[in-house]
Design an enzyme around this catalytic site. Structure first.
Site, PDB file in Angstrom:
ATOM      1  N   PRO A   1      38.158  35.471  42.295  1.00 14.88           N
ATOM      2  CG  PRO A   1      39.462  34.343  40.722  1.00 14.88           C
ATOM      3  CD  PRO A   1      38.167  35.070  40.874  1.00 14.88           C
ATOM      4  CE  LYS A   2      43.924  37.944  40.322  1.00 16.92           C
ATOM      5  NZ  LYS A   2      45.261  37.304  40.333  1.00 16.92           N
ATOM      6  CG  ASP A   3      36.823  38.711  46.921  1.00 21.63           C
ATOM      7  OD1 ASP A   3      37.272  39.723  46.366  1.00 21.63           O
ATOM      8  OD2 ASP A   3      35.611  38.506  47.098  1.00 21.63           O
TER       9      ASP A   3
END
Length: 425
Positions: free
Chosen positions: A115-117
């Site tokens: 999810p850090k994308d």
């Protein structure tokens, strides 16, 4: 006499040409009439048509071609592969609890695989809009991270014309720093330290960015991404993850469960979903050693493992990476009042859940995903059958081989693990 054969031959040839042309024009009509007379009455009756009914055929090839043009989509760059991740039913947990436990497959984000994308891309875009970053100018992005944000930043930096300099605690899984190096990032592995220490990984990244900008001999500027305090973090989930979950569930969600490191995911999703679903329960999944559980339950940041003389490491006392923290961040506070409850998950439960998901569902996930699933299953058991619980599946277990999965061990041929052994009920 000698010229007559030639005359006959030419006349026959012309007659043949005329006959062919005439038959070509007349034949299709004759063929249609002949076939119409030959259609069996039984075939017409079987089709539900009377013998004299007229059949109109429609050319649908044009419509098919138009549909094909709408289906085909060519995306621009790896950044376009971020978001719109699948939501799927975790079969084993759903069947055991009688609830629909749904996992948002954030490990399928196309840049850094977490999810850090979403966060990395939104922080970079926001900085570009504010004039703080210029592609291909020598600008370098500095960040303090335990790994996943750094991997996402390193990937997207290369795609958008920047360099990445990542500071991370030296006790994190080595495969994360190895991957960062392969992506061309500069990596500083620093000893774990309290946040008040200038050598804390976040403070070091901030100071290095300032030094870069102040140095006239260096190309470009240094930009400190500041994922813990940068509002672009929770906004990425407010604009992306939350709307996707709402649409994928058709607006029917009873609970949302997620851990928090920076707090951006749970805050952003809660801020989107709560106004639309007032009865939604937002529940924090917190690993041992983190103070966020007590922040929700009691309004203070304290965990018994943080007592003087009991702490084994300088950040959060757990083998879980990516979630858990012992200080207040702007991103977590952006959604704290929308969080209804918190569930504490210890290391043994997380390890057992990771093995369970591999054994029962073929899902090889990281430590934070295991914590989320323990909390989701426990909430489902407490809530009773028929509930729909959504959680986040953060990243692959391949980033946790040298640490978390070393403790978890091999699955072997086991198929007999019970959920009650994990939840202790």
């Amino acid at each position: 006499m000698d010229s007559r054969p030639r005359l006959y031959l030419c006349t026959a040839f012309l007659c043949g040409v005329l006959l062919t042309l005439g038959f070509k024009d007349v034949y299709p009509d004759l063929e249609r009439r002949f076939r119409r007379r030959r259609v069996p009455i039984s075939s017409i009756a079987g089709a539900g048509l009377a013998p004299k009914d007229h059949i109109d055929l429609e050319d649908r090839t044009k419509k098919i071609n138009e549909a094909d043009r709408h289906v085909v989509e060519i995306r621009e760059g790896i950044e376009a592969c971020v978001g719109n991740t699948p939501l799927f039913r975790i079969k084993s947990l759903s069947e055991e609890t009688g609830c629909d436990i749904l996992g948002k497959a954030e490990f399928l984000n196309g840049a850094g695989g977490s999810p850090k994308d979403r966060v990395a891309l939104n922080m970079i875009k926001t900085a570009e809009e504010q004039g703080l970053l210029t592609p291909h100018s020598g600008d370098t992005i500095y960040e303090g991270t335990v790994g996943s944000t750094g991997i996402s930043l390193a990937t997207i930096c290369r795609a958008r014309g920047y360099l990445a300099h990542i500071c991370m605690p030296s006790d994190q899984a080595t495969e994360k720093s190895d991957l960062l190096l392969k992506l061309g990032a500069v990596v500083d592995r620093v000893p774990p330290a309290p946040i008040i220490d200038p050598m804390h990984f976040v403070n070091r990244a901030r100071n290095l960015a300032a030094d870069h900008t102040a140095d006239p001999t260096r190309a470009g500027r240094g930009y400190f991404a500041d994922q813990f305090e940068n509002q672009a973090n929770w906004q990425a989930h407010f604009e992306g993850t939350g709307p996707e979950i709402y649409q994928q569930c058709g607006g029917r969600i009873d609970a949302f469960v997620a851990g928090a490191g920076t707090g951006g995911t749970i805050a952003g999703v809660a801020r989107f979903l709560k106004p639309k679903l007032p009865n939604l329960r937002v529940v924090l999944a917190d690993p041992q050693g983190s103070g966020l559980f007590n922040r929700i339950k009691n309004g203070v940041m304290f965990d018994p493992l943080e007592r003087e003389g009991t702490r084994r490491r300088s950040q959060v006392d757990t083998i879980v990476e990516g979630i858990g923290i012992n200080r207040v961040t702007a991103n977590f506070e952006a959604g704290r009042e929308l969080i209804d409850d918190a569930i504490k998950v210890n290391d043994e439960e997380a390890l057992a859940m990771a093995r369970w998901l591999a054994e029962k569902d073929g899902m090889f996930l990281g430590s934070s995903s295991a914590v989320n699933c323990v909390a989701a299953a426990r909430l489902a058991r407490l809530s009773g059958p028929g509930q729909r619980v959504v959680t986040i599946l953060c990243d692959s277990g391949t980033r946790h081989l040298s640490k978390f999965w070393t403790h978890a061990g091999d699955i072997g041929g086991r198929t007999d693990t019970k959920l009650s052994h994990i939840l202790g009920d």
